[in-house]
Write a protein that holds these residues in place. Structure first.
Motif, PDB file in Angstrom:
ATOM      1  N   ALA A  42      87.034  27.759  59.445  1.00 23.01           N
ATOM      2  CA  ALA A  42      86.829  27.903  58.002  1.00 23.01           C
ATOM      3  C   ALA A  42      85.353  27.753  57.661  1.00 23.01           C
ATOM      4  CB  ALA A  42      87.651  26.850  57.257  1.00 23.01           C
ATOM      5  N   LEU A  43      84.864  28.623  56.778  1.00 24.44           N
ATOM      6  CA  LEU A  43      83.470  28.582  56.340  1.00 24.44           C
ATOM      7  C   LEU A  43      83.389  28.624  54.817  1.00 24.44           C
ATOM      8  CD1 LEU A  43      81.892  31.112  58.867  1.00 24.44           C
ATOM      9  CD2 LEU A  43      81.542  28.628  58.856  1.00 24.44           C
ATOM     10  N   SER A  44      82.315  28.071  54.274  1.00 27.53           N
ATOM     11  CA  SER A  44      82.106  28.074  52.830  1.00 27.53           C
ATOM     12  C   SER A  44      81.468  29.373  52.366  1.00 27.53           C
ATOM     13  CB  SER A  44      81.190  26.915  52.415  1.00 27.53           C
ATOM     14  OG  SER A  44      81.801  25.673  52.642  1.00 27.53           O
ATOM     15  N   ASP A  45      81.875  29.810  51.185  1.00 29.49           N
ATOM     16  CA  ASP A  45      81.218  30.932  50.540  1.00 29.49           C
ATOM     17  C   ASP A  45      79.918  30.439  49.899  1.00 29.49           C
ATOM     18  OD1 ASP A  45      80.834  33.500  49.546  1.00 29.49           O
ATOM     19  OD2 ASP A  45      82.021  33.148  47.746  1.00 29.49           O
ATOM     20  N   LYS A  46      78.977  31.333  49.641  1.00 23.87           N
ATOM     21  CA  LYS A  46      77.731  30.928  48.984  1.00 23.87           C
ATOM     22  C   LYS A  46      77.988  30.510  47.543  1.00 23.87           C
ATOM     23  CE  LYS A  46      74.575  33.618  51.868  1.00 23.87           C
ATOM     24  NZ  LYS A  46      73.555  34.698  51.910  1.00 23.87           N
ATOM     25  N   ALA A  47      78.922  31.189  46.867  1.00 22.92           N
ATOM     26  CA  ALA A  47      79.295  30.802  45.505  1.00 22.92           C
ATOM     27  C   ALA A  47      80.259  29.622  45.584  1.00 22.92           C
ATOM     28  CB  ALA A  47      79.950  31.968  44.769  1.00 22.92           C
ATOM     29  N   ASN A  48      80.205  28.749  44.568  1.00 23.39           N
ATOM     30  CA  ASN A  48      80.992  27.521  44.596  1.00 23.39           C
ATOM     31  C   ASN A  48      81.517  27.228  43.188  1.00 23.39           C
ATOM     32  OD1 ASN A  48      81.913  24.832  44.708  1.00 23.39           O
ATOM     33  ND2 ASN A  48      80.401  24.267  46.256  1.00 23.39           N
ATOM     34  N   TYR A  49      82.833  27.307  43.027  1.00 24.27           N
ATOM     35  CA  TYR A  49      83.401  27.142  41.693  1.00 24.27           C
ATOM     36  C   TYR A  49      83.139  25.748  41.122  1.00 24.27           C
ATOM     37  CZ  TYR A  49      87.394  24.194  42.975  1.00 24.27           C
ATOM     38  OH  TYR A  49      88.190  23.143  43.383  1.00 24.27           O
ATOM     39  N   ARG A  50      82.951  24.737  41.966  1.00 19.40           N
ATOM     40  CA  ARG A  50      82.699  23.388  41.457  1.00 19.40           C
ATOM     41  C   ARG A  50      81.351  23.310  40.729  1.00 19.40           C
ATOM     42  NH1 ARG A  50      85.440  22.650  46.230  1.00 19.40           N
ATOM     43  NH2 ARG A  50      87.345  21.361  46.090  1.00 19.40           N
ATOM     44  N   LYS A  51      80.397  24.108  41.149  1.00 25.70           N
ATOM     45  CA  LYS A  51      79.098  24.127  40.480  1.00 25.70           C
ATOM     46  C   LYS A  51      79.210  24.784  39.098  1.00 25.70           C
ATOM     47  CE  LYS A  51      76.360  24.019  44.709  1.00 25.70           C
ATOM     48  NZ  LYS A  51      75.351  24.691  45.566  1.00 25.70           N
ATOM     49  N   GLU A  52      80.240  25.605  38.922  1.00 29.00           N
ATOM     50  CA  GLU A  52      80.507  26.169  37.602  1.00 29.00           C
ATOM     51  C   GLU A  52      81.103  25.097  36.684  1.00 29.00           C
ATOM     52  OE1 GLU A  52      83.053  29.522  38.230  1.00 29.00           O
ATOM     53  OE2 GLU A  52      81.800  30.304  39.854  1.00 29.00           O
ATOM     54  N   LEU A  53      81.914  24.218  37.255  1.00 29.37           N
ATOM     55  CA  LEU A  53      82.514  23.128  36.476  1.00 29.37           C
ATOM     56  C   LEU A  53      81.477  22.073  36.114  1.00 29.37           C
ATOM     57  CD1 LEU A  53      85.829  22.459  38.478  1.00 29.37           C
ATOM     58  CD2 LEU A  53      85.592  23.681  36.305  1.00 29.37           C
ATOM     59  N   ALA A  54      80.597  21.779  37.072  1.00 32.74           N
ATOM     60  CA  ALA A  54      79.611  20.703  36.892  1.00 32.74           C
ATOM     61  C   ALA A  54      78.326  21.101  37.622  1.00 32.74           C
ATOM     62  CB  ALA A  54      80.157  19.392  37.441  1.00 32.74           C
ATOM     63  N   PRO A  55      77.316  21.544  36.901  1.00 32.21           N
ATOM     64  CA  PRO A  55      76.073  22.009  37.541  1.00 32.21           C
ATOM     65  C   PRO A  55      75.409  20.957  38.422  1.00 32.21           C
ATOM     66  CG  PRO A  55      76.148  22.687  35.248  1.00 32.21           C
ATOM     67  CD  PRO A  55      77.310  21.759  35.443  1.00 32.21           C
ATOM     68  N   TYR A  56      75.720  19.677  38.190  1.00 33.62           N
ATOM     69  CA  TYR A  56      75.116  18.624  38.997  1.00 33.62           C
ATOM     70  C   TYR A  56      75.772  18.478  40.371  1.00 33.62           C
ATOM     71  CZ  TYR A  56      79.184  16.038  37.201  1.00 33.62           C
ATOM     72  OH  TYR A  56      80.460  15.655  36.878  1.00 33.62           O
ATOM     73  N   TYR A  57      76.890  19.140  40.590  1.00 30.51           N
ATOM     74  CA  TYR A  57      77.604  19.021  41.862  1.00 30.51           C
ATOM     75  C   TYR A  57      76.708  19.488  43.018  1.00 30.51           C
ATOM     76  CZ  TYR A  57      81.238  19.634  45.420  1.00 30.51           C
ATOM     77  OH  TYR A  57      81.988  19.561  46.575  1.00 30.51           O
ATOM     78  N   LYS A  58      76.453  18.602  43.959  1.00 35.51           N
ATOM     79  CA  LYS A  58      75.611  18.845  45.137  1.00 35.51           C
ATOM     80  C   LYS A  58      74.166  19.208  44.781  1.00 35.51           C
ATOM     81  CE  LYS A  58      79.137  19.834  48.602  1.00 35.51           C
ATOM     82  NZ  LYS A  58      79.635  20.765  49.643  1.00 35.51           N
ATOM     83  N   ALA A  59      73.773  18.956  43.523  1.00 39.54           N
ATOM     84  CA  ALA A  59      72.391  19.263  43.129  1.00 39.54           C
ATOM     85  C   ALA A  59      71.393  18.390  43.870  1.00 39.54           C
ATOM     86  CB  ALA A  59      72.228  19.082  41.621  1.00 39.54           C
ATOM     87  N   ASN A  60      71.846  17.258  44.394  1.00 38.78           N
ATOM     88  CA  ASN A  60      70.974  16.352  45.140  1.00 38.78           C
ATOM     89  C   ASN A  60      70.547  16.927  46.489  1.00 38.78           C
ATOM     90  OD1 ASN A  60      73.737  16.156  45.807  1.00 38.78           O
ATOM     91  ND2 ASN A  60      73.445  14.176  46.791  1.00 38.78           N
TER      92      ASN A  60
END
Length: 237
Positions: free
Chosen positions: A62-80
């Motif tokens: 399994a691999l992650s897509d470049k787009a991430n729906y969680r960042k749409e919910l909360a722009p701070y998600y993984k912003a660190n």
């Protein structure tokens, strides 16, 4: 045939990072280099080891897509992580996995979600990941050399715990001042989601904040994602 569902993000990162070699050229000059063949060797070794040790016949990576729906919910998600350097050949490692192994990537989802969806859709699978978040998925898991079956009740408990505690790595805070021991006390005699909401309210936060944390913590399960449209069914209590 039993399949091992492998977290390809972790495998790729470890292989790419470990293959980097620093060189001191003298006079204060250092460079960092990496050979593609070294990354490929490390990838193959990791996957072969997992498949050979687990009671499976084959694997899906399994691999992650470049787009991430969680960042749409909360722009701070993984912003660190924006300023954190990634291994030079990380993207190459993922492309190598896609070229050689049976890989699955869903639009707008992380590898964790792919594992959660596949693992709850097919009982003849075993999930492997070093990420503790996967213990919120009711399925069979390959953990420390053993097959561990996590029930739906246990997975739901772990999910509510993760909502309360948050995840500093992914940059969502959970309920302030709540660690795992406090979360256990909150959930031990509480009524599940109601106890979670009351904990957030006691810290001056709203149920909406609790729900946002829950949706960030939720690893998707079968039925919570439409592979045709790429739409996510957000968790609702």
């Amino acid at each position: 045939m039993t399949l091992l569902l492998i977290d390809g993000d972790i495998v790729a990162y470890k292989a790419a990072a470990s293959a980097e070699t620093p060189i001191n050229w003298g006079d204060g000059l250092w460079t960092l280099h990496c050979y593609e063949q070294d990354v490929a060797l490390r990838l193959d070794e990791q996957i072969d080891k997992l498949v050979n040790e687990a009671p499976v016949q084959d694997c899906i990576v399994a691999l992650s897509d470049k787009a991430n729906y969680r960042k749409e919910l909360a722009p701070y998600y993984k912003a660190n992580r924006k300023t954190t350097r990634k291994p030079m050949l990380l993207q190459w490692a993922k492309e190598y996995l896609q070229s050689k192994y049976n890989t699955v990537m869903y639009r707008r989802l992380e590898a964790d979600d792919v594992l959660g969806i596949l693992g709850t859709a097919n009982t003849d699978t075993i999930i492997w990941s070093e990420d503790k978040d996967l213990r919120t998925v009711p399925a069979k898991h390959w953990i420390d050399g053993d097959v561990v079956e996590i029930s739906e009740e246990e997975a739901d408990y772990n999910f509510l715990t993760q909502t309360l505690v948050g995840d500093a790595t992914d940059n969502y805070k959970g309920c302030p001042s709540v660690g795992y021991k406090t979360a256990e006390k909150i959930l031990e005699f509480g009524d599940g989601w109601g106890a979670v909401v009351r904990a957030f309210i006691s810290k001056g936060l709203s149920e909406e904040v609790a729900l946002e944390n829950a949706r960030l913590a939720r690893i998707l399960r079968n039925g919570e994602y439409d592979t045709d449209t790429g739409e996510v069914k957000l968790w609702t209590p």
